[in-house]
Design a protein around this motif. Sequence first.
Motif, short mmCIF file in Angstrom:
data_model
loop_
_atom_site.label_atom_id
_atom_site.label_comp_id
_atom_site.label_asym_id
_atom_site.label_seq_id
_atom_site.Cartn_x
_atom_site.Cartn_y
_atom_site.Cartn_z
N GLU A 74 -18.32 15.43 10.80
CA GLU A 74 -17.72 14.66 11.89
C GLU A 74 -17.90 13.17 11.59
O GLU A 74 -18.66 12.78 10.71
CB GLU A 74 -18.41 15.01 13.21
CG GLU A 74 -19.88 14.60 13.24
CD GLU A 74 -20.50 14.67 14.62
OE1 GLU A 74 -20.12 15.54 15.41
OE2 GLU A 74 -21.37 13.83 14.88
N HIS A 76 -17.56 9.08 13.81
CA HIS A 76 -17.33 8.36 15.07
C HIS A 76 -16.58 7.08 14.76
O HIS A 76 -17.18 6.08 14.33
CB HIS A 76 -18.67 8.08 15.75
CG HIS A 76 -19.50 9.33 15.90
ND1 HIS A 76 -19.09 10.42 16.64
CD2 HIS A 76 -20.69 9.69 15.36
CE1 HIS A 76 -19.99 11.37 16.56
NE2 HIS A 76 -20.96 10.96 15.78
N GLN A 81 -24.04 5.40 14.75
CA GLN A 81 -24.92 6.36 15.44
C GLN A 81 -26.24 6.40 14.69
O GLN A 81 -26.26 6.65 13.47
CB GLN A 81 -24.28 7.75 15.48
CG GLN A 81 -25.06 8.75 16.33
CD GLN A 81 -24.35 10.06 16.48
OE1 GLN A 81 -23.89 10.64 15.49
NE2 GLN A 81 -24.22 10.55 17.72
N HIS A 125 -20.53 12.54 8.65
CA HIS A 125 -21.88 13.10 8.66
C HIS A 125 -21.85 14.46 9.35
O HIS A 125 -20.93 14.78 10.12
CB HIS A 125 -22.87 12.17 9.38
CG HIS A 125 -22.52 11.90 10.82
ND1 HIS A 125 -21.56 10.98 11.19
CD2 HIS A 125 -22.98 12.45 11.97
CE1 HIS A 125 -21.45 10.98 12.52
NE2 HIS A 125 -22.30 11.86 13.01
N LEU A 128 -26.69 16.65 13.89
CA LEU A 128 -28.14 16.65 13.68
C LEU A 128 -28.66 17.95 13.06
O LEU A 128 -28.34 19.04 13.54
CB LEU A 128 -28.83 16.42 15.03
CG LEU A 128 -30.36 16.46 15.01
CD1 LEU A 128 -30.93 15.35 14.13
CD2 LEU A 128 -30.90 16.34 16.44
N1 UGC Z 1 -22.21 15.07 19.59
C1 UGC Z 1 -23.18 14.22 19.43
O1 UGC Z 1 -23.40 13.34 20.25
N2 UGC Z 1 -23.96 14.35 18.31
C2 UGC Z 1 -23.38 14.24 17.01
O2 UGC Z 1 -22.57 13.07 16.99
C3 UGC Z 1 -24.42 14.18 15.93
O3 UGC Z 1 -24.20 13.44 14.93
O4 UGC Z 1 -25.43 14.90 16.07
#
Ligand code: UGC
Length: 163
Positions: A74, A76, A81, A125, A128
């Motif tokens: 994913e 952002h 982040q 990335h 988590l």
């Molecule tokens: N969905 C969320 O807030 N977490 C992910 O973005 C992540 O990188 O864990």
Amino acid sequence: MTALVCEPIGREVFAPFGEVMTIEGAELRMINGGTTERFHALATADTETEDGRTIVSLFRGQPRRFPYRVGMMERHPLGSQAFFPVTGGDWIAVVAGDESGRPGAPRAFVVPGNVGLQYGRNVWHHPLIAVGRVSDFLVVDREGPGNNLEEADYPAPYILTAP
Ligand SMILES: NC(=O)N[C@@H](O)C(=O)O
Ligand code: NI
């Protein structure tokens, strides 16, 4: 399926993907009358795109089961982040470069429990990956208008073994 082997984290090797947040090499400021060490500005949040604002959250991650299939990534597009471990214990970060709008081959890093990472804005990335036990992380990222989540599946999963 392709094996994904963890590399040790380091500022230089992670630089294309974001910042490593560690007291090693950080700017140290003695404050509070010499009773507190301030490791200043480990990273700078990038959240203001399209009227975003910075928020601080706590993520409680369930440990992943290994061998773990990394089948998606994913990113952002509107904000960075950052994850800083609170519980301690090694964790794993998986990142990738961009190839024509899709994640390239992933790279996995084992991260010590006293080291955080900030993924740069729009950096691919994996969500988590907590290791071994339920693990808490302080997370600094963006809240605001617009779609701040883009996901992409890999054609075939990468297999991550426990560090
Ligand atoms: N969905 C969320 O807030 N977490 C992910 O973005 C992540 O990188 O864990
Ligand atoms: Ni994320």
